[in-house]
Design a protein around this motif. Structure first.
Motif, PDB file in Angstrom:
ATOM      1  N   LEU A   1       0.879 -12.084   5.081  1.00 54.52           N
ATOM      2  CA  LEU A   1       0.009 -11.514   4.044  1.00 54.52           C
ATOM      3  C   LEU A   1      -1.392 -12.113   4.080  1.00 54.52           C
ATOM      4  CD1 LEU A   1       2.619 -11.327   1.179  1.00 54.52           C
ATOM      5  CD2 LEU A   1       1.436  -9.362   2.199  1.00 54.52           C
TER       6      LEU A   1
ATOM      7  N   LEU B   1      -8.122  -8.511  -2.301  1.00 52.83           N
ATOM      8  CA  LEU B   1      -6.720  -8.892  -2.131  1.00 52.83           C
ATOM      9  C   LEU B   1      -6.596 -10.412  -2.027  1.00 52.83           C
ATOM     10  CD1 LEU B   1      -3.769  -8.098  -1.692  1.00 52.83           C
ATOM     11  CD2 LEU B   1      -4.294  -7.788   0.740  1.00 52.83           C
TER      12      LEU B   1
ATOM     13  N   LYS C   1     -10.408  -8.110   3.184  1.00 48.43           N
ATOM     14  CA  LYS C   1     -10.099  -7.375   1.961  1.00 48.43           C
ATOM     15  C   LYS C   1     -10.403  -8.300   0.782  1.00 48.43           C
ATOM     16  CE  LYS C   1      -6.394  -4.788   4.208  1.00 48.43           C
ATOM     17  NZ  LYS C   1      -6.289  -5.454   5.482  1.00 48.43           N
TER      18      LYS C   1
ATOM     19  N   THR D   1       2.560  -3.852  -0.039  1.00 40.06           N
ATOM     20  CA  THR D   1       1.211  -4.127  -0.566  1.00 40.06           C
ATOM     21  C   THR D   1       0.232  -3.054  -0.124  1.00 40.06           C
ATOM     22  OG1 THR D   1       1.631  -6.487  -0.641  1.00 40.06           O
ATOM     23  CG2 THR D   1      -0.674  -5.815  -0.548  1.00 40.06           C
ATOM     24  N   ASN D   2       0.361  -2.596   1.090  1.00 39.19           N
ATOM     25  CA  ASN D   2      -0.550  -1.599   1.648  1.00 39.19           C
ATOM     26  C   ASN D   2      -0.585  -0.316   0.816  1.00 39.19           C
ATOM     27  OD1 ASN D   2      -2.372  -0.730   3.724  1.00 39.19           O
ATOM     28  ND2 ASN D   2      -0.735   0.617   4.418  1.00 39.19           N
ATOM     29  N   HIS D   3       0.510   0.015   0.155  1.00 39.55           N
ATOM     30  CA  HIS D   3       0.575   1.250  -0.631  1.00 39.55           C
ATOM     31  C   HIS D   3      -0.166   1.151  -1.965  1.00 39.55           C
ATOM     32  CE1 HIS D   3       3.272   3.233   2.116  1.00 39.55           C
ATOM     33  NE2 HIS D   3       3.992   2.134   2.157  1.00 39.55           N
TER      34      HIS D   3
ATOM     35  N   ILE E   1      -3.148  -0.787  -2.434  1.00 44.22           N
ATOM     36  CA  ILE E   1      -4.554  -1.173  -2.301  1.00 44.22           C
ATOM     37  C   ILE E   1      -5.334   0.013  -1.777  1.00 44.22           C
ATOM     38  CG2 ILE E   1      -4.086  -3.633  -1.992  1.00 44.22           C
ATOM     39  CD1 ILE E   1      -4.449  -3.215   1.013  1.00 44.22           C
TER      40      ILE E   1
ATOM     41  N   TYR F   1      -3.136 -10.421   6.798  1.00 41.74           N
ATOM     42  CA  TYR F   1      -3.366  -9.036   6.387  1.00 41.74           C
ATOM     43  C   TYR F   1      -4.548  -8.931   5.415  1.00 41.74           C
ATOM     44  CZ  TYR F   1      -2.459  -4.456   4.371  1.00 41.74           C
ATOM     45  OH  TYR F   1      -2.581  -3.167   3.931  1.00 41.74           O
TER      46      TYR F   1
END
Length: 188
Positions: A24, A34, A31, A2-4, A6, A27
């Protein structure tokens, strides 16, 4: 993963594993773009509120684990806006199915033809199907088909991770197909 992808204006992460959902959710704190939710792509009930909502759906290592892949693909098709793209990642090479696949809950490995047929049946227009990760094929085959292990050792993982930067440029030249397929399909 997911980090890649956003930040985006909006990004929905769907997951069914409670441990992954907890991670998640933590995380996603701070955000606002998200959203994390329990989402079973196989369930029409979970997906019905998402009709025509997304420009892109990313489906990584899901189809090989579900009991009704067509339900998943049709639900994703319906969740995409017209012209939306679905990116699907599945294990390649049906002949390599073995103990590691069983341990991971896979019911099958795909061929290009099989993946194309599944996507087309669900209504998608397939733009491309590419294979990648040739470097890990020999190790997977050895562990899963010959040794019949149910996990890859940390030492093997470290060796592979060290080799990847060195072999990245050579990967496409190896004389066998990749371990994984990536398909890009579009809702027409």
């Amino acid at each position: 993963l997911t980090n890649h992808f956003i930040p985006r204006d909006t990004y929905l992460v769907g997951e069914v594993n409670p441990n992954h959902l907890d991670y998640l959710t933590a995380y996603a704190m701070g955000k606002p773009y998200l959203e994390v939710r329990e989402l079973d792509a196989e369930s029409s009930r979970h997906m019905e509120t998402l009709s025509d909502s997304f420009d892109t759906a990313l489906v990584c290592n899901v189809l090989e684990k579900v009991t009704d892949e067509q339900a998943v693909l049709v639900n994703l098709f319906n969740a995409l806006e017209p012209g939306g793209a679905c990116v699907v990642v599945v294990p390649n090479r049906p002949g390599m199915f073995g103990s590691l696949d069983e341990a991971l809950g896979h019911r099958e490995r795909y061929s290009r033809e099989r993946l194309r047929a599944s996507l087309t049946t669900a209504g998608f227009a397939v733009e491309s199907i590419e294979d990648f990760n040739r470097l890990s094929v020999p190790g997977w085959w050895l562990n899963s088909r010959v040794l019949k292990t149910r996990h890859i050792s940390r030492l093997q993982q470290k060796i592979l991770n060290m080799m990847v930067p060195l072999m990245r440029g050579l990967d496409r030249w190896l004389p066998w197909g990749g371990q994984t397929l990536i398909a890009v399909a579009r809702k027409s």
